[in-house]
Design an enzyme around this catalytic site. Structure first.
Site, mmCIF file in Angstrom:
data_model
loop_
_atom_site.group_PDB
_atom_site.id
_atom_site.type_symbol
_atom_site.label_atom_id
_atom_site.label_comp_id
_atom_site.label_asym_id
_atom_site.label_seq_id
_atom_site.Cartn_x
_atom_site.Cartn_y
_atom_site.Cartn_z
ATOM 1 N N ARG A 92 0.835 -1.197 0.000
ATOM 2 C CA ARG A 92 0.000 0.000 0.000
ATOM 3 C C ARG A 92 0.875 1.254 0.000
ATOM 4 O O ARG A 92 1.757 1.400 0.832
ATOM 5 C CB ARG A 92 -0.908 0.015 1.241
ATOM 6 C CG ARG A 92 -1.725 1.297 1.439
ATOM 7 C CD ARG A 92 -2.990 1.271 0.629
ATOM 8 N NE ARG A 92 -3.759 2.493 0.726
ATOM 9 C CZ ARG A 92 -4.808 2.678 1.528
ATOM 10 N NH1 ARG A 92 -5.194 1.711 2.337
ATOM 11 N NH2 ARG A 92 -5.473 3.815 1.529
ATOM 12 N N ARG A 101 -5.539 1.696 -4.826
ATOM 13 C CA ARG A 101 -4.724 1.062 -3.804
ATOM 14 C C ARG A 101 -4.674 -0.448 -4.012
ATOM 15 O O ARG A 101 -5.643 -1.058 -4.455
ATOM 16 C CB ARG A 101 -5.202 1.411 -2.390
ATOM 17 C CG ARG A 101 -6.582 0.903 -1.966
ATOM 18 C CD ARG A 101 -7.773 1.699 -2.471
ATOM 19 N NE ARG A 101 -7.758 3.118 -2.211
ATOM 20 C CZ ARG A 101 -8.306 3.693 -1.134
ATOM 21 N NH1 ARG A 101 -8.895 2.952 -0.237
ATOM 22 N NH2 ARG A 101 -8.273 4.985 -0.986
ATOM 23 N N ASP A 104 -6.774 -2.097 0.977
ATOM 24 C CA ASP A 104 -7.272 -1.185 2.012
ATOM 25 C C ASP A 104 -8.014 -2.035 3.029
ATOM 26 O O ASP A 104 -8.868 -2.842 2.654
ATOM 27 C CB ASP A 104 -8.221 -0.174 1.350
ATOM 28 C CG ASP A 104 -8.863 0.798 2.319
ATOM 29 O OD1 ASP A 104 -8.208 1.201 3.304
ATOM 30 O OD2 ASP A 104 -10.029 1.177 2.073
ATOM 31 N N ASP A 106 -10.256 -1.664 6.449
ATOM 32 C CA ASP A 106 -10.948 -0.722 7.330
ATOM 33 C C ASP A 106 -11.679 -1.464 8.438
ATOM 34 O O ASP A 106 -12.486 -2.361 8.158
ATOM 35 C CB ASP A 106 -11.969 0.104 6.529
ATOM 36 C CG ASP A 106 -11.308 1.075 5.560
ATOM 37 O OD1 ASP A 106 -10.191 1.541 5.845
ATOM 38 O OD2 ASP A 106 -11.911 1.361 4.512
HETATM 39 C C1 X6L Z 1 -19.048 12.655 -1.778
HETATM 40 C C2 X6L Z 1 -17.750 12.850 -1.361
HETATM 41 C C3 X6L Z 1 -19.524 11.384 -1.836
HETATM 42 C C4 X6L Z 1 -16.959 11.783 -1.018
HETATM 43 C C5 X6L Z 1 -18.733 10.296 -1.496
HETATM 44 C C6 X6L Z 1 -17.080 8.092 -0.549
HETATM 45 C C7 X6L Z 1 -15.222 9.520 -0.541
HETATM 46 C C8 X6L Z 1 -16.270 7.034 -0.239
HETATM 47 C C9 X6L Z 1 -14.393 8.452 -0.229
HETATM 48 C C10 X6L Z 1 -17.433 10.498 -1.076
HETATM 49 C C11 X6L Z 1 -16.580 9.365 -0.720
HETATM 50 C C12 X6L Z 1 -14.904 7.225 -0.079
HETATM 51 C C13 X6L Z 1 -13.386 2.459 -2.191
HETATM 52 C C14 X6L Z 1 -14.045 3.233 -3.145
HETATM 53 C C15 X6L Z 1 -12.744 4.470 -1.974
HETATM 54 C C16 X6L Z 1 -13.695 1.062 -2.141
HETATM 55 C C17 X6L Z 1 -15.218 1.438 -3.964
HETATM 56 C C18 X6L Z 1 -14.042 6.041 0.257
HETATM 57 C C19 X6L Z 1 -12.563 6.116 0.212
HETATM 58 N N1 X6L Z 1 -12.584 3.230 -1.458
HETATM 59 N N2 X6L Z 1 -14.946 2.759 -4.027
HETATM 60 N N3 X6L Z 1 -13.630 4.511 -2.980
HETATM 61 N N4 X6L Z 1 -14.600 0.619 -3.051
HETATM 62 N N5 X6L Z 1 -16.087 0.921 -4.807
HETATM 63 O O1 X6L Z 1 -13.170 0.294 -1.344
HETATM 64 O O2 X6L Z 1 -14.528 4.982 0.587
HETATM 65 S S1 X6L Z 1 -11.953 5.888 -1.428
HETATM 66 MG MG MG Z 2 -11.649 2.376 2.727
HETATM 67 MG MG MG Z 3 -8.669 2.728 4.858
#
Ligand code: X6L
Ligand code: MG
Ligand code: MG
Length: 183
Positions: A92, A101, A104, A106
């Site tokens: 990572r 990544r 991850d 969590d």
């Molecule tokens: C507005 C602003 C709406 C931010 C949503 C949602 C930001 C989730 C970060 C958000 C917002 C995250 C994964 C991912 C990420 C994952 C999938 C996060 C952190 N991690 N998409 N995006 N799977 N499908 O594990 O969860 S970045």
């Molecule tokens: Mg995450």
């Molecule tokens: Mg994380």
């Protein structure tokens, strides 16, 4: 009376895993095995592997996401630090926020503990909004968990509004592939 052995004080926790770089399935499998081989943690159940559209920062490859249930004698912070160590071992690199990544990990839930600490917030603050967490969590949450109804309703709602693409991609039979009792 005998004192409680460390095994009698093990707690159940739920960890979300995600990967969207390299051999995603192999990275998820490696992460599960690396956690299971450590003292004080035993993997109990694996959700399905779901292929999911990226959320937050959308210009990146699709993820594979899953959730595991573990039994552990580690504290929440010890478990979190172990997860970070496994992320490091599996390559990572933290550069772009919300970017691609290799792996991850969590920590979603640890028993019914609520905490809001510099290092760790429990339950995971954004878990109830994300189909990529809720759908696999619903696969592995203990039958008698008081949050069962809440999680399954939230999973259904997240699927219903369909903003997040999520498809069951594969299932892994943990007990069959790795046998029972890792430690
Ligand atoms: C507005 C602003 C709406 C931010 C949503 C949602 C930001 C989730 C970060 C958000 C917002 C995250 C994964 C991912 C990420 C994952 C999938 C996060 C952190 N991690 N998409 N995006 N799977 N499908 O594990 O969860 S970045
Ligand atoms: Mg995450
Ligand atoms: Mg994380």
């Amino acid at each position: 009376m005998d004192a409680l052995s460390p095994l009698d004080r093990r707690s159940v926790a739920y960890i979300a895993l995600g990967s969207n770089m390299g051999d995603r399935e192999e990275l998820l499998r490696q992460a599960v095995e690396r956690l299971n081989e450590r003292p004080g943690i035993e993997v109990l159940r694996l959700s399905g592997l779901y292929e999911t559209d990226p959320v937050g920062y959308t210009d990146q490859p699709a993820f594979l996401n899953m959730v595991i249930a573990v039994q552990t004698s580690l504290s929440p912070l010890e478990l979190l630090r172990l997860q970070l160590e496994v992320e490091q071992i599996l390559g990572r690199v933290r550069d772009i926020r919300w970017g691609p990544r290799t792996i991850d990990l969590d920590l979603l839930l640890y028993e019914d503990i609520s905490m809001d600490d510099e290092e760790l917030t429990l339950p995971h603050p954004r878990m109830m909004e994300r189909a990529f967490v809720l759908v696999p969590l619903n696969d592995v949450l203990a039958q008698d968990d008081v949050r069962g109804e809440q999680v399954s309703e939230a999973a259904k709602a997240a699927l219903r509004d369909g903003k997040e693409g999520i498809t069951l991609w594969k299932t892994i039979n943990w007990l069959k592939e790795f046998g029972h009792s890792g430690n």
